[in-house]
Design a protein around this motif. Sequence first.
Motif, PDB file in Angstrom:
ATOM      1  N   GLN A 282      10.322   1.451 -11.227  1.00 60.48           N
ATOM      2  CA  GLN A 282      11.118   3.242 -12.115  1.00 60.48           C
ATOM      3  C   GLN A 282      10.137   3.904 -12.576  1.00 60.48           C
ATOM      4  OE1 GLN A 282      13.418   4.938 -10.196  1.00 60.48           O
ATOM      5  NE2 GLN A 282      12.315   6.725 -11.018  1.00 60.48           N
ATOM      6  N   VAL A 283       9.582   3.189 -13.617  1.00 55.79           N
ATOM      7  CA  VAL A 283       8.889   3.703 -14.687  1.00 55.79           C
ATOM      8  C   VAL A 283       7.134   3.771 -13.820  1.00 55.79           C
ATOM      9  CG1 VAL A 283       7.483   2.736 -16.941  1.00 55.79           C
ATOM     10  CG2 VAL A 283       9.137   2.665 -16.759  1.00 55.79           C
ATOM     11  N   ILE A 284       6.392   3.209 -12.992  1.00 54.71           N
ATOM     12  CA  ILE A 284       5.914   3.105 -11.598  1.00 54.71           C
ATOM     13  C   ILE A 284       6.078   4.420 -11.243  1.00 54.71           C
ATOM     14  CG2 ILE A 284       4.008   2.281 -10.361  1.00 54.71           C
ATOM     15  CD1 ILE A 284       4.547  -0.484 -11.269  1.00 54.71           C
ATOM     16  N   ALA A 285       6.715   4.669 -10.546  1.00 56.70           N
ATOM     17  CA  ALA A 285       7.372   5.784  -9.612  1.00 56.70           C
ATOM     18  C   ALA A 285       7.072   6.910 -10.499  1.00 56.70           C
ATOM     19  CB  ALA A 285       8.873   5.404  -8.965  1.00 56.70           C
ATOM     20  N   ASP A 286       7.703   6.953 -11.819  1.00 54.10           N
ATOM     21  CA  ASP A 286       7.545   8.323 -12.724  1.00 54.10           C
ATOM     22  C   ASP A 286       6.473   8.638 -12.623  1.00 54.10           C
ATOM     23  OD1 ASP A 286      10.692   8.037 -12.192  1.00 54.10           O
ATOM     24  OD2 ASP A 286      11.268   8.140 -14.157  1.00 54.10           O
ATOM     25  N   ILE A 287       5.816   7.852 -13.252  1.00 56.50           N
ATOM     26  CA  ILE A 287       4.040   8.001 -13.586  1.00 56.50           C
ATOM     27  C   ILE A 287       3.385   8.580 -11.974  1.00 56.50           C
ATOM     28  CG2 ILE A 287       2.336   7.152 -14.518  1.00 56.50           C
ATOM     29  CD1 ILE A 287       3.448   5.205 -16.208  1.00 56.50           C
ATOM     30  N   ALA A 288       3.755   7.677 -10.928  1.00 53.26           N
ATOM     31  CA  ALA A 288       2.860   8.468  -9.995  1.00 53.26           C
ATOM     32  C   ALA A 288       3.006   9.826 -10.546  1.00 53.26           C
ATOM     33  CB  ALA A 288       3.715   7.389  -9.109  1.00 53.26           C
ATOM     34  N   ASN A 289       5.018  10.100 -10.104  1.00 53.51           N
ATOM     35  CA  ASN A 289       5.417  11.440  -9.689  1.00 53.51           C
ATOM     36  C   ASN A 289       5.014  12.705 -10.397  1.00 53.51           C
ATOM     37  OD1 ASN A 289       6.570  10.295  -7.430  1.00 53.51           O
ATOM     38  ND2 ASN A 289       8.673  10.350  -8.309  1.00 53.51           N
ATOM     39  N   TRP A 290       4.933  12.418 -12.331  1.00 54.67           N
ATOM     40  CA  TRP A 290       4.371  13.509 -12.852  1.00 54.67           C
ATOM     41  C   TRP A 290       2.862  13.587 -12.434  1.00 54.67           C
ATOM     42  CZ3 TRP A 290       0.345  13.050 -16.689  1.00 54.67           C
ATOM     43  CH2 TRP A 290       0.812  13.941 -17.952  1.00 54.67           C
ATOM     44  N   ILE A 291       2.144  12.472 -12.247  1.00 52.49           N
ATOM     45  CA  ILE A 291       0.505  12.665 -11.909  1.00 52.49           C
ATOM     46  C   ILE A 291       0.933  13.560 -11.292  1.00 52.49           C
ATOM     47  CG2 ILE A 291      -1.386  11.329 -10.833  1.00 52.49           C
ATOM     48  CD1 ILE A 291      -1.072   9.245 -13.153  1.00 52.49           C
TER      49      ILE A 291
END
Length: 308
Positions: free
Chosen positions: A296-305
Amino acid sequence: MTDEKIIIGEATNFPLNGRLTLPKRMDGLVPAVVLVHGSGPTNMDEQIGNIAPFKDLAEGLSQKGIAVLRYDKRTFVYGKEMRNDRSLSVKEETIEDAILAANFLRNDSRIDSNKLFIIGHSLGGMLAPRIDAEGGHFTGIIIMAGSPRKFEEIIMDQNEAVLKSLNTFLKWIGRKQVAALSSKLANIYQLSNEEAKSTRVLGKYVKAFYLKEMGEHPSTDYLEVLTKPLLILQGEKDFQVSVEKDFNGYRKLLEDKSNVTFKLYPNLNHAFMPSVYGEVRKAKKEYKVAQHMDHQVIADIANWIFSV
C-alpha cells in the motif's frame, strides 16, 4: 521492469555503482525518482539485516510505470578514506551524490525531466528539502520516516528509549553514559568549526562538526518556504522516529500549507514493513526478519507521483 547498471559521479573522486530500474513498457517519457539513504553506510538497496527497502521501492515503483535510481552511499564504498576526514558533513556524505543522481536522470532521454522526484528515507528524508534547494530542483519531495527536528535530538530520544528498557543495574550504568552524551551534544553549537572538527561525539569517528553543520541547516528552514508538492509518510510502529514528535511535528509545522499530503500507516515500522518487536533495542533482531515493504505504501507513492 528492466535494470541497468550505472555509475553516479563517474568524473568525480567518488564514483558510485548504482542501478536505474525502468518500467518494462515505456510509451513516451516516464517520471523518475532518486532514492536517498538513511544514516550509516548502506548499499544501493539500503540493506539492513535481511531487508532491502530500496530494492522493494525500485521494483514496486517501476512496475507501476516510474523509473527509480538508487546507488551505493559514499560512506559505504569509501568509508575508510572518509572516516578520518574531520570536515565530513552531510554535504559530502549524502547531498552531493543525490544532486549528481538528479542530473543523471535529467540527461536520460527516456525520463520526463518535468516529473523528477526525490524519496528520502529517515536521515535522507530530513535532508531531502535541503537537497532540493541546493541543486536537486525536484518536481516534488517525498519524506519517508523523516523528522523536522535536529538529528541530535533524535539520537538522545533513541538512547533514552533504550535506557528505559534496561534492568536496574544496567540502567544505572547507562544513565551515566547517556548523561555524558547529552552534555557533549548540548555543547556543539558553542564550538567553533575548527573545535567541532576535532571533537568526537559518537563512537570513534563522528565529529561534532558533522552534527553542527547539519543543525545549522535545519530542515524547518527549507520546509517553511517550500511551495512544491510534498508527501510525508510514517509507520505508526516506527521506534526510530516518533509519531508524536516527528510525524505530528511535520503536521504542526505545515498545517497551513495546501501543498502537503500526510500518510500514517498502522503497524508498520521504520522500514515501512510490519512491526515485529517494536523496540529500538531490538532493532537488529527486527531487521533480521526477512520482509518486504508494504504494497500500500508503494501504491500510495506511485499514485501521488502521477497526481502531481
